[in-house]
Design a protein around this motif. Structure first.
Motif, PDB file in Angstrom:
ATOM      1  N   SER A   1       0.912  -1.062  -0.111  1.00 14.86           N
ATOM      2  CA  SER A   1      -0.100   0.036   0.162  1.00 14.86           C
ATOM      3  C   SER A   1       0.874   1.343  -0.040  1.00 14.86           C
ATOM      4  CB  SER A   1      -0.857  -0.047   1.209  1.00 14.86           C
ATOM      5  OG  SER A   1      -1.711  -1.107   1.221  1.00 14.86           O
ATOM      6  N   VAL A   2       2.007   1.321   0.771  1.00 13.67           N
ATOM      7  CA  VAL A   2       2.818   2.528   0.922  1.00 13.67           C
ATOM      8  C   VAL A   2       3.408   2.823  -0.330  1.00 13.67           C
ATOM      9  CG1 VAL A   2       4.623   3.474   2.264  1.00 13.67           C
ATOM     10  CG2 VAL A   2       2.789   2.388   3.563  1.00 13.67           C
ATOM     11  N   SER A   3       4.378   1.813  -0.837  1.00 14.16           N
ATOM     12  CA  SER A   3       4.879   1.907  -2.085  1.00 14.16           C
ATOM     13  C   SER A   3       3.895   2.121  -3.075  1.00 14.16           C
ATOM     14  CB  SER A   3       5.844   0.580  -2.126  1.00 14.16           C
ATOM     15  OG  SER A   3       4.964  -0.772  -2.643  1.00 14.16           O
ATOM     16  N   ALA A   4       2.796   1.569  -3.145  1.00 10.94           N
ATOM     17  CA  ALA A   4       1.869   1.777  -4.416  1.00 10.94           C
ATOM     18  C   ALA A   4       1.636   3.368  -4.481  1.00 10.94           C
ATOM     19  CB  ALA A   4       0.846   0.899  -4.322  1.00 10.94           C
TER      20      ALA A   4
ATOM     21  N   LEU B   1      -0.035  17.144  -8.016  1.00 12.08           N
ATOM     22  CA  LEU B   1      -0.047  18.291  -7.057  1.00 12.08           C
ATOM     23  C   LEU B   1       1.285  18.821  -6.871  1.00 12.08           C
ATOM     24  CD1 LEU B   1      -1.410  20.648  -5.564  1.00 12.08           C
ATOM     25  CD2 LEU B   1      -1.874  19.072  -3.613  1.00 12.08           C
ATOM     26  N   LEU B   2       2.152  17.784  -6.399  1.00 15.99           N
ATOM     27  CA  LEU B   2       3.491  18.047  -5.657  1.00 15.99           C
ATOM     28  C   LEU B   2       4.342  18.384  -7.042  1.00 15.99           C
ATOM     29  CD1 LEU B   2       4.303  15.061  -3.620  1.00 15.99           C
ATOM     30  CD2 LEU B   2       3.829  17.432  -2.785  1.00 15.99           C
ATOM     31  N   PHE B   3       4.217  17.748  -8.390  1.00 16.13           N
ATOM     32  CA  PHE B   3       4.843  18.297  -9.413  1.00 16.13           C
ATOM     33  C   PHE B   3       4.425  19.903  -9.926  1.00 16.13           C
ATOM     34  CE2 PHE B   3       5.662  18.850 -14.089  1.00 16.13           C
ATOM     35  CZ  PHE B   3       6.909  18.037 -14.462  1.00 16.13           C
ATOM     36  N   SER B   4       3.340  20.195  -9.648  1.00 19.00           N
ATOM     37  CA  SER B   4       3.037  21.807  -9.811  1.00 19.00           C
ATOM     38  C   SER B   4       3.737  22.590  -8.815  1.00 19.00           C
ATOM     39  CB  SER B   4       1.735  22.067  -9.795  1.00 19.00           C
ATOM     40  OG  SER B   4       1.026  21.789  -8.610  1.00 19.00           O
ATOM     41  N   VAL B   5       4.092  22.252  -7.631  1.00 26.15           N
ATOM     42  CA  VAL B   5       4.886  22.915  -6.800  1.00 26.15           C
ATOM     43  C   VAL B   5       6.412  22.657  -6.920  1.00 26.15           C
ATOM     44  CG1 VAL B   5       5.324  23.007  -4.214  1.00 26.15           C
ATOM     45  CG2 VAL B   5       3.019  22.374  -4.841  1.00 26.15           C
ATOM     46  N   ALA B   6       7.016  21.730  -7.085  1.00 25.97           N
ATOM     47  CA  ALA B   6       8.309  21.589  -7.592  1.00 25.97           C
ATOM     48  C   ALA B   6       8.606  20.050  -8.057  1.00 25.97           C
ATOM     49  CB  ALA B   6       9.136  21.416  -6.268  1.00 25.97           C
ATOM     50  N   VAL B   7       9.218  20.222  -9.141  1.00 25.98           N
ATOM     51  CA  VAL B   7       9.303  18.900 -10.261  1.00 25.98           C
ATOM     52  C   VAL B   7       9.931  17.789  -9.385  1.00 25.98           C
ATOM     53  CG1 VAL B   7      10.225  18.038 -12.086  1.00 25.98           C
ATOM     54  CG2 VAL B   7       9.456  20.514 -12.109  1.00 25.98           C
ATOM     55  N   ALA B   8      10.909  18.040  -8.394  1.00 29.36           N
ATOM     56  CA  ALA B   8      11.463  17.019  -7.603  1.00 29.36           C
ATOM     57  C   ALA B   8      10.963  16.460  -6.529  1.00 29.36           C
ATOM     58  CB  ALA B   8      12.981  17.448  -7.173  1.00 29.36           C
ATOM     59  N   LEU B   9       9.845  17.028  -6.089  1.00 27.75           N
ATOM     60  CA  LEU B   9       9.009  16.627  -4.839  1.00 27.75           C
ATOM     61  C   LEU B   9       8.369  15.036  -5.058  1.00 27.75           C
ATOM     62  CD1 LEU B   9       7.359  19.625  -3.488  1.00 27.75           C
ATOM     63  CD2 LEU B   9       9.177  18.070  -2.352  1.00 27.75           C
ATOM     64  N   PRO B  10       7.790  15.024  -6.239  1.00 25.88           N
ATOM     65  CA  PRO B  10       7.347  13.371  -6.424  1.00 25.88           C
ATOM     66  C   PRO B  10       8.079  12.337  -6.325  1.00 25.88           C
ATOM     67  CG  PRO B  10       6.427  14.934  -7.979  1.00 25.88           C
ATOM     68  CD  PRO B  10       7.611  15.575  -7.284  1.00 25.88           C
ATOM     69  N   PHE B  11       9.359  12.518  -6.727  1.00 22.37           N
ATOM     70  CA  PHE B  11      10.397  11.627  -6.894  1.00 22.37           C
ATOM     71  C   PHE B  11      11.118  11.382  -5.558  1.00 22.37           C
ATOM     72  CE2 PHE B  11       9.841  13.389 -10.926  1.00 22.37           C
ATOM     73  CZ  PHE B  11       9.593  12.447 -11.760  1.00 22.37           C
ATOM     74  N   GLY B  12      11.150  12.509  -4.914  1.00 24.10           N
ATOM     75  CA  GLY B  12      11.624  12.247  -3.464  1.00 24.10           C
ATOM     76  C   GLY B  12      10.604  11.418  -2.435  1.00 24.10           C
ATOM     77  N   LEU B  13       9.412  11.840  -2.822  1.00 25.97           N
ATOM     78  CA  LEU B  13       8.381  11.243  -2.000  1.00 25.97           C
ATOM     79  C   LEU B  13       8.393   9.662  -2.163  1.00 25.97           C
ATOM     80  CD1 LEU B  13       6.068  11.147  -0.059  1.00 25.97           C
ATOM     81  CD2 LEU B  13       4.436  11.759  -1.826  1.00 25.97           C
ATOM     82  N   ASP B  14       8.546   9.179  -3.393  1.00 20.31           N
ATOM     83  CA  ASP B  14       8.373   8.168  -3.812  1.00 20.31           C
ATOM     84  C   ASP B  14       9.736   7.078  -3.222  1.00 20.31           C
ATOM     85  OD1 ASP B  14       7.616   5.674  -4.921  1.00 20.31           O
ATOM     86  OD2 ASP B  14       8.392   5.973  -7.082  1.00 20.31           O
ATOM     87  N   ALA B  15      10.705   7.849  -3.150  1.00 25.26           N
ATOM     88  CA  ALA B  15      12.037   7.330  -2.619  1.00 25.26           C
ATOM     89  C   ALA B  15      11.721   7.027  -1.000  1.00 25.26           C
ATOM     90  CB  ALA B  15      13.284   8.301  -2.654  1.00 25.26           C
ATOM     91  N   ALA B  16      11.129   7.697  -0.372  1.00 27.58           N
ATOM     92  CA  ALA B  16      10.778   7.778   1.136  1.00 27.58           C
ATOM     93  C   ALA B  16       9.690   6.498   1.424  1.00 27.58           C
ATOM     94  CB  ALA B  16      10.081   9.057   1.673  1.00 27.58           C
ATOM     95  N   THR B  17       8.658   6.198   0.184  1.00 25.28           N
ATOM     96  CA  THR B  17       7.864   5.144   0.332  1.00 25.28           C
ATOM     97  C   THR B  17       8.367   3.762   0.306  1.00 25.28           C
ATOM     98  OG1 THR B  17       6.994   5.202  -1.914  1.00 25.28           O
ATOM     99  CG2 THR B  17       5.705   6.735  -0.201  1.00 25.28           C
ATOM    100  N   PHE B  18       9.525   3.677  -0.569  1.00 23.32           N
ATOM    101  CA  PHE B  18      10.220   2.335  -0.541  1.00 23.32           C
ATOM    102  C   PHE B  18      11.098   2.130   0.563  1.00 23.32           C
ATOM    103  CE2 PHE B  18      10.231   2.700  -5.652  1.00 23.32           C
ATOM    104  CZ  PHE B  18       9.224   1.911  -5.558  1.00 23.32           C
ATOM    105  N   VAL B  19      11.434   3.149   1.252  1.00 27.54           N
ATOM    106  CA  VAL B  19      12.189   2.978   2.468  1.00 27.54           C
ATOM    107  C   VAL B  19      11.194   2.457   3.388  1.00 27.54           C
ATOM    108  CG1 VAL B  19      13.351   4.032   4.433  1.00 27.54           C
ATOM    109  CG2 VAL B  19      13.956   4.605   2.351  1.00 27.54           C
TER     110      VAL B  19
END
Length: 419
Positions: free
Chosen positions: A22-25, A164-182
């Motif tokens: 669920s989290v990684s999804a 939503l995060l992409f519209s705020v800052a392009v890097a944010l979505p990918f940083g969040l996805d990294a945290a979900t894998f952890v």
């Protein structure tokens, strides 16, 4: 959208697997929305945008069979934890590159490719692990709930958050996805039950070991045919998804957030299907349920091809998800019950090699057709392909091929590979 959590009856270990999925999804959904938007910000060529999907799905073909051997030979829990941590590092690198201004298409494609390698390993490992941590009587429910979590995360919560995060800052979505894998790695590391690891080295050579699953699958008429039909479904579906961001901006005139909302419609259908697919297949019969899924997907592609409306597109994506989730609920349980357990990883990997082989082909073809004739042509061709799949499934249903395969037993013929 409320996701149905795993019930205690399926066990603590299954709950940890479910929460990890669920989290990684959710993180995957964030990247699913952000990756095409990032590609579209780097180029306006539909072929190069579709190449991102090719890069992600190419490992399904290139590493499918070796991944199956690894899944059958390694500790599943440790492998999934390590792969999740590597994927977290890759996404963190991409996020840093975006912030630093040096993340161009080459780095983006490389990250997508390596993330695809991790997906091949973890998806295969998770499906092999489920029968060892959930009761056999609850396999349909266990698989459906994992799919519900994945679809809700990748299709609803994640895409909305990613856009939503992409519209705020392009890097944010990918940083969040990294945290979900952890987070996923931490949850999976707490699973106590596991598939037993074979202590003795295999008597046969590595090539023979890898091909054992291929030989078994080649002799099994039902699963072999379903793998080929799955390839066509994935080809049509991924061609559609690869150019959907182009269709949403050029034909439907949606913003990035509107694109995320449209993807969320897909998750609505997926979650509903995961809730009701087990009961529906019991009522209709699995043969009829598979025919219905192909018809739903064909209808969704036809609507996208002919009705240039965001509302119609959202409804079409919901139908598409209903069809794909119901298909997966039926077919995954068939593989888990018909394939001998000592061959499950390798047979699964060969099945995926055939079925997922349509993903990169579809993505590449979708980009080429969209560049030459527009996105509606991609959807129209997909509708024709899915109508042909529905016709083939109808022939199989009239012959009761699933019932006949189960009566014949798990192994299509005796021998070492089918023991």
């Amino acid at each position: 959208m409320t996701v149905v959590a795993a019930r205690p009856g399926l066990g603590r270990d299954y709950s940890r697997l479910w929460w990890g999925a669920s989290v990684s999804a959710i993180g995957d959904g964030v990247t699913i929305a952000a990756a095409p938007l990032l590609a579209a910000s780097l180029t306006d060529d539909p072929r190069l945008i579709g190449a991102a999907s090719v890069a992600f799905t190419a490992p399904f073909v290139l590493f499918g069979i070796p991944a199956g051997l690894l899944v059958d030979r390694l500790d599943l829990r440790k492998m999934m934890v390590r792969v999740d941590l590597v994927r977290a590092a890759l996404l963190a690198l991409l996020a840093v590159g975006i912030v630093g201004g040096w993340a161009g298409l080459p780095l983006f494609y490389a990250c997508m490719f390596l993330l695809g390698v991790g997906e091949v390993l973890c998806r295969n490992a998770a499906q092999v692990l489920v029968p060892f941590i959930a009761p056999e009587s609850g396999l349909s429910t266990a698989n459906a709930r994992v799919m519900a979590a994945q679809e809700a995360g990748t299709g609803f919560v994640g895409p909305l958050l990613g856009a939503l995060l992409f519209s705020v800052a392009v890097a944010l979505p990918f940083g969040l996805d990294a945290a979900t894998f952890v987070c996923s790695a931490i949850l999976i590391s707490g699973i106590r039950r596991n598939r037993p690891v074979e202590a003795r080295p295999p008597a046969a050579g590595m090539w023979s070991e890898m091909m054992a699953g291929a030989r078994w699958l080649a002799r099994h008429h039902l699963l072999r045919t379903l793998a080929l039909l799955s390839c066509l479904i994935n080809l049509a579906g991924n061609a559609m998804l690869a150019v959907l961001v182009v269709h949403s901006t050029r034909v439907l005139h949606l913003t990035a957030f509107g694109y995320g909302i449209m993807l969320a419609c897909q998750a609505v259908g997926a979650v509903l299907a995961s809730r009701f697919a087990p009961a529906l297949t019991r009522r209709l019969g699995r043969e009829a349920a598979l025919v219905a899924t192909a018809a739903l997907i064909a209808t969704s592609e036809a609507v996208l091809a002919t009705v240039p409306s965001p509302y119609a597109a959202g409804a079409a994506l919901a139908l598409f998800a209903c069809g794909t989730v119901t298909w997966n609920v039926v077919v995954v349980v068939l593989r888990q019950t018909l394939v001998p357990r000592h061959l499950l990883g390798r047979a699964n990997s060969v099945y995926r090699l055939v079925a997922w082989g349509g993903l990169p082909i579809g993505a590449a073809a979708g980009g080429i057709v969209a560049a030459a004739a527009g996105t509606p042509a991609v959807f129209g061709i997909g509708a024709v392909v899915m109508a042909a799949v529905a016709a083939a499934l109808l022939v199989g249903a009239r012959r009761h091929w699933i019932t006949r395969a189960e009566r014949a037993g798990a192994a299509p013929e005796s021998g070492e590979d089918g023991r």
